[in-house]
Design a protein around this motif. Structure first.
Motif, PDB file in Angstrom:
ATOM      1  N   ALA A  62       0.817  -1.219   0.000  1.00  0.00           N
ATOM      2  CA  ALA A  62       0.000   0.000   0.000  1.00  0.00           C
ATOM      3  C   ALA A  62       0.853   1.274   0.000  1.00  0.00           C
ATOM      4  O   ALA A  62       2.039   1.253   0.333  1.00  0.00           O
ATOM      5  N   ASN A  63       0.193   2.388  -0.363  1.00  0.00           N
ATOM      6  CA  ASN A  63       0.836   3.709  -0.222  1.00  0.00           C
ATOM      7  C   ASN A  63       0.940   4.094   1.254  1.00  0.00           C
ATOM      8  O   ASN A  63       1.898   4.725   1.690  1.00  0.00           O
ATOM      9  N   VAL A  64      -0.107   3.710   2.020  1.00  0.00           N
ATOM     10  CA  VAL A  64      -0.183   4.070   3.442  1.00  0.00           C
ATOM     11  C   VAL A  64      -0.610   2.842   4.234  1.00  0.00           C
ATOM     12  O   VAL A  64      -1.578   2.163   3.873  1.00  0.00           O
ATOM     13  N   PHE A  65       0.129   2.561   5.296  1.00  0.00           N
ATOM     14  CA  PHE A  65      -0.234   1.467   6.199  1.00  0.00           C
ATOM     15  C   PHE A  65      -0.708   2.047   7.530  1.00  0.00           C
ATOM     16  O   PHE A  65      -0.077   2.947   8.087  1.00  0.00           O
ATOM     17  N   VAL A  67      -9.348   9.114   9.102  1.00  0.00           N
ATOM     18  CA  VAL A  67      -8.286   8.155   8.736  1.00  0.00           C
ATOM     19  C   VAL A  67      -8.023   8.235   7.229  1.00  0.00           C
ATOM     20  O   VAL A  67      -6.873   8.239   6.771  1.00  0.00           O
ATOM     21  N   ILE A  68      -9.104   8.323   6.459  1.00  0.00           N
ATOM     22  CA  ILE A  68      -8.976   8.381   4.993  1.00  0.00           C
ATOM     23  C   ILE A  68      -8.376   9.722   4.569  1.00  0.00           C
ATOM     24  O   ILE A  68      -7.492   9.773   3.700  1.00  0.00           O
ATOM     25  N   GLU A  69      -8.847  10.805   5.179  1.00  0.00           N
ATOM     26  CA  GLU A  69      -8.328  12.134   4.825  1.00  0.00           C
ATOM     27  C   GLU A  69      -6.825  12.216   5.072  1.00  0.00           C
ATOM     28  O   GLU A  69      -6.066  12.731   4.245  1.00  0.00           O
ATOM     29  N   TYR A  70      -6.385  11.693   6.223  1.00  0.00           N
ATOM     30  CA  TYR A  70      -4.953  11.758   6.535  1.00  0.00           C
ATOM     31  C   TYR A  70      -4.150  10.851   5.605  1.00  0.00           C
ATOM     32  O   TYR A  70      -3.053  11.209   5.167  1.00  0.00           O
ATOM     33  N   SER A  71      -4.715   9.690   5.271  1.00  0.00           N
ATOM     34  CA  SER A  71      -4.024   8.788   4.336  1.00  0.00           C
ATOM     35  C   SER A  71      -3.887   9.422   2.963  1.00  0.00           C
ATOM     36  O   SER A  71      -2.852   9.278   2.282  1.00  0.00           O
ATOM     37  N   ARG A  72      -4.911  10.152   2.537  1.00  0.00           N
ATOM     38  CA  ARG A  72      -4.813  10.870   1.256  1.00  0.00           C
ATOM     39  C   ARG A  72      -3.744  11.961   1.328  1.00  0.00           C
ATOM     40  O   ARG A  72      -2.988  12.167   0.375  1.00  0.00           O
TER      41      ARG A  72
END
Length: 455
Positions: free
Chosen positions: A165-168, A445-450
């Motif tokens: 993944a890009n982000v774990f 969580v999604i916003e920070y991963s983006r």
């Protein structure tokens, strides 16, 4: 410019070569994608050389079935697309890999046990935002860092081989699993080879937190006196200064094993120990006898000794506050929620696992034993304290965190104190799971991963 959300159309075999992408002319123009040169397609750790074929009046992207299979893309996927001219790369994604402790492959409806509903909620939220998410355990990590076996949600849960993944996002609930050499090696490799990000990468010990934050002068006002418990002299010294002290297992969670020590008349002392069925009480004629009784526990458990506080009460029960702080789409800490936790009749700790109950912040403040003047702006002060402490963790502890559960207490004078910082806050401690509604904590969580992945 920002990434664009697009629908992915998978073509039937023979209609499109594996090295061709069909994109709408408007999208090509908006993202400034060249069509007359070889490009690279990137999807997490997956890389593939492609050429772009423009097509008028096409909204999304068309790819071959072979390419979709290599990327582990299910039918009717929605992703985000971004073009990076410096490297001539078309990026699809982002991919979030959620590292969880255990899966139950034979239980098709609940493959992740009690956290299945949270995983489903996160999968639904990702689908709406054009983000690709999967869930995997340490046992799914193999010899290659470019791939993992994990779970996708696409018309039901299915297990497949996926790109790194890009982000774990680390949701492991066990220090033993987190410290496994295979997990540590994998995370080091994906960061180095693919530029992956890994947040909430470690558990926090109580001693580590209080020692680190104690170095920040701006946080001194929130810090109760706290030390790694070493010997009788330390116990005697703390009990001489404070009528109540607490012993907290430095690697404990859910309120388990906390010991409350209080002075009684005539030099006697009492301990209350938090246990599953309730509170165990013991009286000791002297402090030295109490220490002798503790010595056996100290051989197997390391404790933090902490100043006891006279907490505000609600309905004659102690109340404290859990703030969930998360990094947002700008990479900055923000307060997602603050809830009050009221101790159960049988316990002196407020954890839900020990029978505590939740209450809204507003309700708890209005019904508390605080004087009216101290109630004013307490909600604002609690949020400020949580943000101050989160910033302190970032500055003082060399690890990457994207969310923290910060437990705060308020004493009878309205002063705010730090109780604990949890790097794996429960997803059931702030707002309840409900129907098709996506909670703010999940969206964040999604916003920070983006933010981390540049999407």
């Amino acid at each position: 410019m920002h990434s664009k959300k697009i629908k992915v159309q998978i073509m039937k075999p023979g209609l499109l070569e594996d090295d061709c992408l069909v994109l709408g002319e408007l999208l090509i123009k908006q993202l400034k994608i060249p069509t007359n040169q070889p490009l690279q397609l990137s999807f997490g750790s997956f890389r593939h050389n492609v050429k772009v074929i423009p097509l008028s009046r096409l909204d999304g992207i068309r790819i071959s079935q072979g390419l979709a299979k290599s990327m582990a893309l299910p039918a009717r996927s929605t992703l985000r697309i971004f073009y990076r001219p410096q490297s001539s790369t078309i990026q699809l994604g982002p991919i979030i890999g959620v590292l969880i402790s255990q899966d139950y492959p034979d239980v098709t409806e609940r493959p992740f046990g009690p956290i299945t509903q949270f995983c489903r909620e996160l999968a639904n939220a990702c689908q709406r935002q054009g983000v690709f998410v999967y869930f995997f355990t340490p046992s799914h990590i193999g010899s290659s860092s470019s791939k993992v076996t994990g779970w996708l949600y696409a018309d039901g849960w299915k297990k497949t081989e996926l790109p790194a993944a890009n982000v774990f996002y680390n949701r492991l609930t066990s220090r033993k699993l987190e410290n496994k050499p295979s997990v540590q090696h994998f995370m080091k490799e994906v960061k180095s080879l693919y530029g992956s990000h890994y947040f909430n990468e470690k558990f926090l010990d109580k001693t580590e937190v209080f020692d680190a934050l104690g170095k920040a002068p701006s946080l001194a006002g929130y810090m109760p006196e706290s030390h790694l418990f070493r010997n009788y002299a330390m116990l005697k010294s703390m009990c001489s200064r404070h009528p109540i002290v607490f012993l907290k297992p430095i690697k404990g969670s859910l309120g388990k094993g906390i010991i409350r020590i209080s002075r009684l008349d005539g030099g006697a002392y009492q301990t209350l120990t938090a246990q599953v069925g309730g509170t165990q009480k013991h009286n000791y004629a002297s402090l030295s006898k109490l220490f002798t009784a503790l010595s056996g526990k100290m051989k197997s458990t390391r404790y933090q000794i902490q100043q006891g506080l006279h907490l505000i009460l609600m309905d004659r029960r102690p109340v404290d506050f859990r703030a969930l702080v998360q990094k947002n789409r700008f990479g900055k800490w923000s307060v997602t929620s603050v809830v009050a936790r009221i101790a159960n009749d049988q316990h002196f700790v407020s954890n839900l696992a020990r029978g505590g109950s939740l209450c809204t912040l507003k309700n708890a403040i209005s019904r508390s034993t605080l004087p009216p003047a101290a109630k004013k702006r307490l909600n604002v002060r609690l949020k400020k304290a949580a943000l101050d402490i989160a910033l302190g963790i970032d500055q003082q502890i060399p690890a990457h965190f994207g969310e923290l559960g910060i437990d705060l207490a308020v004493d009878q004078h309205g002063r705010i104190w730090l109780l604990e910082v949890n790097s794996k806050p429960s997803k059931n401690d702030n707002t309840p799971l409900g129907g098709s509604k996506i909670r703010p904590s999940v969206k964040q969580v999604i916003e920070y991963s983006r933010f981390l992945s540049g999407f």
